[in-house]
Design a protein around this motif. Structure first.
Motif, short mmCIF file in Angstrom:
data_model
loop_
_atom_site.label_atom_id
_atom_site.label_comp_id
_atom_site.label_asym_id
_atom_site.label_seq_id
_atom_site.Cartn_x
_atom_site.Cartn_y
_atom_site.Cartn_z
N GLY A 4 -9.94 6.27 0.11
CA GLY A 4 -9.76 7.36 1.07
C GLY A 4 -10.57 7.15 2.33
N TYR A 5 -9.97 7.49 3.45
CA TYR A 5 -10.68 7.47 4.73
C TYR A 5 -9.96 8.44 5.65
N GLY A 6 -10.50 8.68 6.82
CA GLY A 6 -9.75 9.53 7.73
C GLY A 6 -10.60 10.33 8.69
N HIS A 7 -9.94 11.39 9.20
CA HIS A 7 -10.51 12.18 10.27
C HIS A 7 -11.24 13.38 9.67
N LEU A 8 -12.50 13.18 9.35
CA LEU A 8 -13.26 14.22 8.66
C LEU A 8 -13.28 15.52 9.48
N GLY A 9 -13.50 15.37 10.76
CA GLY A 9 -13.60 16.54 11.62
C GLY A 9 -12.34 17.39 11.66
N ASP A 10 -11.20 16.82 11.32
CA ASP A 10 -9.93 17.55 11.32
C ASP A 10 -9.43 17.91 9.93
N GLY A 11 -10.19 17.54 8.89
CA GLY A 11 -9.69 17.77 7.53
C GLY A 11 -8.48 16.92 7.19
N ASN A 12 -8.36 15.77 7.82
CA ASN A 12 -7.17 14.91 7.65
C ASN A 12 -7.56 13.64 6.90
N LEU A 13 -7.05 13.55 5.66
CA LEU A 13 -7.39 12.42 4.79
C LEU A 13 -6.24 11.44 4.70
N HIS A 14 -6.56 10.16 4.80
CA HIS A 14 -5.57 9.13 4.51
C HIS A 14 -5.89 8.55 3.13
N LEU A 15 -5.05 8.89 2.17
CA LEU A 15 -5.18 8.29 0.84
C LEU A 15 -4.32 7.03 0.82
N VAL A 34 0.85 -1.19 0.00
CA VAL A 34 0.00 0.00 0.00
C VAL A 34 0.88 1.24 0.00
N PHE A 35 0.61 2.16 -0.88
CA PHE A 35 1.24 3.48 -0.81
C PHE A 35 0.32 4.37 0.01
N LYS A 36 0.88 4.93 1.11
CA LYS A 36 0.04 5.65 2.05
C LYS A 36 0.39 7.13 2.07
N TYR A 37 -0.62 7.97 1.98
CA TYR A 37 -0.42 9.42 2.04
C TYR A 37 -1.37 10.00 3.08
N ASP A 38 -0.83 10.90 3.85
CA ASP A 38 -1.52 11.43 5.03
C ASP A 38 -1.54 12.94 4.90
N VAL A 39 -2.63 13.46 4.38
CA VAL A 39 -2.65 14.89 4.07
C VAL A 39 -3.76 15.63 4.82
N SER A 40 -3.54 16.91 5.04
CA SER A 40 -4.60 17.81 5.48
C SER A 40 -5.00 18.66 4.29
N LEU A 41 -6.29 18.83 4.13
CA LEU A 41 -6.80 19.70 3.06
C LEU A 41 -8.02 20.43 3.59
N VAL A 66 -8.72 12.20 -3.54
CA VAL A 66 -8.89 10.78 -3.90
C VAL A 66 -9.39 10.67 -5.34
N GLU A 67 -10.35 11.52 -5.69
CA GLU A 67 -10.92 11.47 -7.04
C GLU A 67 -9.86 11.79 -8.10
N ALA A 68 -9.05 12.78 -7.82
CA ALA A 68 -8.01 13.16 -8.78
C ALA A 68 -6.99 12.03 -8.94
N THR A 69 -6.65 11.39 -7.81
CA THR A 69 -5.70 10.27 -7.88
C THR A 69 -6.30 9.12 -8.69
N ARG A 70 -7.57 8.84 -8.42
CA ARG A 70 -8.27 7.76 -9.13
C ARG A 70 -8.25 8.03 -10.64
N GLU A 71 -8.55 9.28 -10.99
CA GLU A 71 -8.61 9.63 -12.40
C GLU A 71 -7.23 9.48 -13.05
N ARG A 72 -6.23 10.00 -12.36
CA ARG A 72 -4.88 9.93 -12.91
C ARG A 72 -4.43 8.48 -13.13
N LEU A 73 -4.60 7.66 -12.10
CA LEU A 73 -4.11 6.28 -12.20
C LEU A 73 -4.92 5.48 -13.20
N SER A 74 -6.19 5.81 -13.33
CA SER A 74 -7.02 5.17 -14.34
C SER A 74 -6.54 5.56 -15.74
#
Lengths: 485, 485
Positions: free
Chosen positions: A388-399, A351-358, A367-375
């Protein structure tokens, strides 16, 4: 500032053994050093490193003093659950300094809610000790059964309840830190407020072991809630997840303790790959799932608030389906769907894991942009699945970009290297262009060292370097981590 | 490291005027510099200092760059409400740099709860702007009508709601800081989580302007509660105040937003000295008063919790008397009794103010010990009255020693100097002996510089000095404050 490190010699090992005792110096090949040199993801860049396990602050100080004198690189390690290779050595000339033996809980003050403990106390052990006094650790992670409080503080761990209890910069009251030259900084107050001089301890919170070794922590615990409700909701779109978050804040206000989310792909992967994961508590799947936890002091009040939220969500058309855990067992099984997600996904393959705040409006777009690119690049046809999943309340996404291969499989190495080149640097560039953080909670470690100078203004990086130079002039602390040498 | 500072010359003033504009360079004698050189307590150690008022970050940078080049000491100032002479100059060769013109609120994000604003925004102004978006500033001080957010952050202000919303180390998300040499550190993220490198901004939170000038702040606001209850209780003993605090935590849990206390002497002094202060909402006085505020999202739930607390307190015999504000006007008048206390006490005469943190069991012992000492020394017969009030929930006590004289009265100077010698260093020694903090929230400023090295271990003070030297090598930032030069 390039540095050269001493290769470790036999006399060095004898000296270290004399400080920590022979049984607490582990040598590669036979002494079981693998679990210290191998990280949670299976990386083991330096299998030939030795491990020292000091038993108290004085021993930590002596080990560092000696290593500083000899120019030996030291990699501080707590529970070794990091995801950015920050806690494992990168060269055999470095030693691992494990704080796992600094594992006593010295004191819990019921009245003030303050706990004082060693850096090697496992988060769950700490939380259980606090439970007996009606208190709770102010942070909670999926890794709580093995991560240690010293590592949590060193990496400024976030986790599931940051939303309610805030960051460790607020809840850590005191630290004891040993600097590279062996100097012990005793900043161990148990007072909630202490404005005597610059708050030096803060720089070690999130310092990733590159500025010193945290040996003890004084932490403000939270009052343990007497009533907890957990619900899981099926949601049509990410947009509706955001609307539900806003509505939950209105209707449940002060009792919200976690708002997490996952897309259907993440849960689907975990269910497919890990026995005993799932099933979902719904008849049919939904595009998104929201996990809402409330924690309070009055059972019927909390239930009334939660029901009020669910009714409002229903009548606003934001809810496809929803369950509320009826008892502790059900609550655990819902939380497990969220907490074991990373473990489940990892069972499938590398798994390639990315941990971003947005910012929230752009959070799932990543996640959508990554999906589109890799597709577009044909990776979806090869079984590569971004989720994608993560801490919605903090704006923290785990891709997570899941693959069907591991590196040891035939062709695995070539496949994964080619894929990685198509993901990176693109993911980091996308995140920075959107004003996001390329590391919300996992830190820089070794993995993102090259990205730090692109993620922060030059003057800020220079200030970081200045602080590093001040506290660790010979550069022995966690070499090659956080800042490039 | 003793330093000598340039005396300011006419060419310096011309240069500064060219940076900020002639109308924003104020010269002593005519330009109204008194309000910048005189602090809240009336201290004016350097009436001949000039004042610059830059209008943006670039001007702050140019002013500092020039002063650094010339070795001119710069005293950063925000709302000038400090109590330890940290924001006023001590020599006429220093200039005051006021951030009051950096007073725009750039952005409030309703969804994330983040506000971005200049350092010169008055706390109350900020809170009112947040109110329109359903948000609230995460801190509240008696001085809110004039203190500014840049000063709040520079002094790590605590205040009335730290108990609920935590310290600024947790709620400040981003800072813009200008260093002594004019370098702008842009650390202005609006993300809740960002673990990219060392958290350099933390060192400026509580840096008291001695490390750089904070020019802008990104702050996590709290959701504004929709229902607030305020009650004031009459209590027999401090021991019972502590018991009530524990009971309130059990019964009101997550909705508690402030637990303050005062002894009867403090309120008595304020009522005697300030017209319009009081009356108390009770038939007869009580030895102690507790102020309990709850903030929540559901009016009847909160009232039920509060009533549950009061009934339990009553039946446990902890309560002599109690009132709950029936409306906003009553709530304000109860809070005014707590918030205006320092102002009221100061009307009587010179006040010696001490701001300490202590473990709760020893918190009020400090007032009692001071009372006993001053009585033994005969000061009570001369109208000297030690009183105590403060933030019970945080273990933060404000000891005020009230006198019937001011320094300008006949004999005032001699009387007050003799008294001060009998109070200090005794109060600091007592606090340190008890493991307390000699400055819970007011900071070190000029007043406690000599005490810092006795309050913190030598290695920690050396680390502070190292950071100071790194960021301000010529020592122009707030000279003589926090650390002795």
């Amino acid at each position: 500032m390039r540095r050269s490190y001493s290769s470790i010699q036999k006399t060095d090992l004898l000296k270290l053994a004399s400080i920590v005792g022979k049984s607490n110096l582990l040598l590669p090949g036979g002494d079981g050093t693998e679990r210290y040199t191998t990280d949670w993801l299976g990386n083991n860049p330096s299998p030939l490193s030795s491990v020292v396990r000091p038993g108290d602050t004085r021993e930590v100080s002596e080990v560092l003093k000696y290593c500083n004198f000899r120019g030996i690189g030291v990699v501080p390690q707590a529970g070794n659950t990091g995801l950015v290779r920050g806690g494992v050595p990168s060269e055999s000339s470095q030693i691992v300094l494990s704080v796992e033996r600094l594992n006593s809980i010295s004191h819990i003050d019921e009245e003030s809610g303050v706990v004082v403990c060693g850096a090697g106390v496992v988060l769950q052990t700490l939380d259980e000790a606090l439970k007996e006094k009606g208190l709770m650790a102010p942070l909670d992670l999926g890794a709580k059964g093995s991560c240690m409080i010293g590592g949590n503080v060193s990496t400024n761990a976030g986790g599931l309840r940051l939303l309610r209890y805030g960051s460790l910069h607020g809840s850590v009251l005191g630290l004891e830190v040993v600097l590279a030259n062996g100097t012990v900084l005793n900043m161990m107050t148990t007072l909630r407020k202490d404005n005597v001089g610059f708050d030096v301890k803060q720089i070690f919170i999130g310092g990733e072991g590159a500025l010193g070794v945290i040996t003890a922590v004084s932490l403000l615990a939270a009052p343990r809630p007497t009533t907890v409700n957990v619900s899981m909701l099926g949601v049509r779109s990410f947009e509706n997840c955001r609307r539900l978050l806003r509505l939950a804040r209105q209707k449940c206000g002060e009792i919200i303790s976690a708002v997490e989310f996952s897309d259907t792909q993440a849960l689907g992967l975990a269910m497919g790959a890990m026995a005993g994961f799932g099933p979902l508590p719904f008849q049919s799947p939904h595009p998104f799932y929201l996990f809402l936890e409330t924690s309070g002091s009055h059972s019927s009040h909390d239930q009334e608030k939660l029901m009020g939220f669910l009714e409002a969500a229903q009548s606003a058309g934001l809810l496809e389906d929803g369950v509320i855990a009826g008892d502790v067992r059900q609550a655990r099984s819902i939380w497990r769907l969220r907490e074991d997600l990373p473990v489940g996904i990892a069972k499938r393959g590398k798994v390639f894991k990315y941990d971003v705040s947005l910012a929230l409006p752009r959070m799932y777009s990543f996640v959508e942009a990554t999906r589109e690119r890799l597709s577009n690049l044909g990776w979806d046809a090869k079984g590569v699945i971004p989720v994608g999943y993560g801490h919605l309340g903090d704006g923290n996404l785990h891709l997570n970009v899941s693959t069907p291969l591991s590196i040891s499989m035939p062709g695995g190495q070539a496949f994964l290297s080619a894929l990685e080149r198509d993901i990176e640097p693109w993911v980091y560039e996308w995140t920075l262009k959107e004003g996001g953080s390329i590391s919300a909670e996992h830190g820089i470690g070794r993995d993102k060292v090259e990205w730090l100078p692109r993620a922060k203004p030059e003057a800020v990086v220079l200030a970081m370097r200045g602080i590093k130079e001040l506290l660790d002039p010979k550069g022995i602390m966690n070499p090659g981590k956080v800042l490039s040498s």
